[in-house]
Design a protein around this motif. Structure first.
Motif, PDB file in Angstrom:
ATOM      1  N   THR A   1      -0.493   5.378   4.183  1.00  0.00           N
ATOM      2  CA  THR A   1      -1.096   6.322   3.241  1.00  0.00           C
ATOM      3  C   THR A   1      -0.984   7.748   3.776  1.00  0.00           C
ATOM      4  N   TYR A   2      -1.303   7.919   5.078  1.00  0.00           N
ATOM      5  CA  TYR A   2      -1.209   9.268   5.641  1.00  0.00           C
ATOM      6  C   TYR A   2       0.225   9.762   5.677  1.00  0.00           C
ATOM      7  N   PHE A   3       1.148   8.823   5.886  1.00  0.00           N
ATOM      8  CA  PHE A   3       2.561   9.199   5.905  1.00  0.00           C
ATOM      9  C   PHE A   3       2.918  10.003   4.651  1.00  0.00           C
ATOM     10  N   TRP A   4       2.510   9.515   3.474  1.00  0.00           N
ATOM     11  CA  TRP A   4       2.850  10.213   2.219  1.00  0.00           C
ATOM     12  C   TRP A   4       2.176  11.571   2.129  1.00  0.00           C
TER      13      TRP A   4
ATOM     14  N   VAL B   1       0.844  -1.204   0.000  1.00  0.00           N
ATOM     15  CA  VAL B   1       0.000   0.000   0.000  1.00  0.00           C
ATOM     16  C   VAL B   1       0.881   1.256   0.000  1.00  0.00           C
ATOM     17  N   GLY B   2       1.977   1.203   0.748  1.00  0.00           N
ATOM     18  CA  GLY B   2       2.908   2.331   0.775  1.00  0.00           C
ATOM     19  C   GLY B   2       3.455   2.635  -0.614  1.00  0.00           C
ATOM     20  N   LEU B   3       3.767   1.590  -1.368  1.00  0.00           N
ATOM     21  CA  LEU B   3       4.339   1.805  -2.699  1.00  0.00           C
ATOM     22  C   LEU B   3       3.275   2.240  -3.705  1.00  0.00           C
ATOM     23  N   ILE B   4       2.050   1.735  -3.560  1.00  0.00           N
ATOM     24  CA  ILE B   4       0.969   2.178  -4.465  1.00  0.00           C
ATOM     25  C   ILE B   4       0.644   3.645  -4.194  1.00  0.00           C
ATOM     26  N   ASN B   5       0.629   4.015  -2.914  1.00  0.00           N
ATOM     27  CA  ASN B   5       0.191   5.364  -2.550  1.00  0.00           C
ATOM     28  C   ASN B   5       1.317   6.384  -2.479  1.00  0.00           C
ATOM     29  N   CYS B   6       2.534   6.003  -2.863  1.00  0.00           N
ATOM     30  CA  CYS B   6       3.632   6.962  -2.807  1.00  0.00           C
ATOM     31  C   CYS B   6       3.356   8.165  -3.709  1.00  0.00           C
ATOM     32  N   ARG B   7       2.488   7.983  -4.707  1.00  0.00           N
ATOM     33  CA  ARG B   7       2.147   9.112  -5.589  1.00  0.00           C
ATOM     34  C   ARG B   7       1.533  10.274  -4.816  1.00  0.00           C
ATOM     35  N   LEU B   8       0.931   9.956  -3.645  1.00  0.00           N
ATOM     36  CA  LEU B   8       0.250  11.012  -2.899  1.00  0.00           C
ATOM     37  C   LEU B   8       1.216  12.079  -2.403  1.00  0.00           C
TER      38      LEU B   8
END
Lengths: 244, 119
Positions: free
Chosen positions: B26-29, A84-91
């Protein structure tokens, strides 16, 4: 949304216009997508609360689907965090890019840390289009007016979708989930004329699937860095040529 | 204690750990994005680079979601998803970039193809 006015007149009007822009096609598409997500969660055998909590605090569909898929195959917490961290790194780059266009001098920083929870493709694309042209004090109201109602629709749709399976054929659930990437694709195509973007978008679209075949987990990070850097170098060269 | 223990290992709490971990990363990013943006000049080269990276990431993710999806769409063939995408693009451009028409056409085509099976 062909006209993009430079001024809504007041903060209040900016909130209202944001909500108006959100509660048309974006709400329809994301609502359908989140019905599909609710249905997916219910098929996984989880409770409706799980679906709602996911939409509430993890709002961005690709990561939400990945979480549910990984949970369903009993993946470890570490594996879930990494994927999930790698998918959401775009954020992170998305947030960095949007911030100068929604920031103003009077709003306390904590507000942005809270509002960043609502940064996801649809609201981001809308704010990137509208906010740069608006007076500074109307930018955050427009973004807030757009994303909070949209998020509320997603919560409601998640709840409804959870109770739909059995009523909905599996093919329709697929169609609902498919709406989302197709919608995103068309949103970016509609904005294609903005300078510098086409190269990054085209290279990313090519590299994304290719790298996914090689290394599913690292695919997005590699795509972003490689395609983004090449697109950057090309546009900087053009910029220099234009200046000289 | 027994009550709490069974609650923590219940069907409700076990998925909560997965959701909590997903929400935290998710919040981290997002939070990091807010923190970093305060130190970055909008007119700098590095900001332009981050913009390119953001668009490349988004395009990569969208293309991957269509061509190589995870989740329920993975059950369909690549030719079905690609076919539906092409129909969506065709309708979008034929209707002078009408988003709703393009998206509806693509999703309807996908549902029909999924119902009728591989062509």
């Amino acid at each position: 949304m062909h006209n993009t006015p430079d001024n809504f007149g007041s903060k209040r009007a900016a909130y209202i216009q944001g909500a108006k822009d959100a509660l048309t096609i974006p709400a329809l598409i994301l609502g359908s997508t989140y019905m599909g997500f609710g249905a997916l969660v219910s098929e996984t055998g989880l409770e409706v609360w799980h679906a709602l909590i996911s939409t509430a605090v993890n709002w961005a569909i690709p990561g939400q689907i990945a979480t549910m898929e990984l949970y369903a195959i009993n993946a470890s917490l570490f594996a879930i965090a990494a994927a999930v961290g790698l998918i959401n790194c775009r954020l992170m780059p998305m947030t960095i890019v949007l911030m100068p266009f929604i920031r103003n001098k009077t709003t306390p920083k904590i507000v942005y840390y809270f509002m960043s929870n609502f940064i996801a493709v649809t609201g981001w694309a809308a704010a990137m289009k509208r906010c740069p042209n608006l007076p500074e004090e109307q930018r955050l109201p427009y973004f807030t007016g757009f994303v909070v109602p949209l998020w509320s629709v997603c919560m409601l749709a998640t709840y409804i979708g959870y109770h739909l399976p059995g009523l909905l054929p599996a093919e329709v659930t697929m169609g609902l989930v498919f709406l989302n990437p197709v919608y995103f694709m068309l949103v970016f195509l509609a904005d294609f004329t903005q300078p510098g973007r086409p190269t990054a978008l085209i290279l990313g679209a090519i590299l994304g699937p290719l790298t996914f075949l090689l290394t599913p987990n690292w695919s997005l990070l590699i795509t972003g860095l490689v395609a983004g850097t090449i697109a950057f170098l090309i546009s900087e060269r053009k910029l220099k040529k234009a200046q000289s | 204690m027994n009550g709490l223990d069974s609650f923590l290992n219940s069907d409700f709490m076990a998925p909560m750990a997965a959701l909590g971990v997903a929400a935290a990363v998710t919040y981290f990013w997002r939070g990091l994005g807010v923190a970093v943006s305060g130190k970055m000049d909008k007119d700098s080269a590095i900001f332009r680079w981050v913009t390119c990276v953001a668009y490349a990431l988004l395009a990569g993710l969208i293309a991957r979601m269509i061509l190589l999806p995870i989740g329920p769409l993975a059950e369909l063939g690549l030719e079905q998803r690609a076919g539906a995408t092409i129909i969506s693009l065709a309708v979008f451009f034929l209707t002078r970039k009408n988003l709703l028409a393009g998206v509806t056409a693509g999703a309807t085509a996908l549902v029909l193809m999924a119902k009728l099976g591989p062509l």
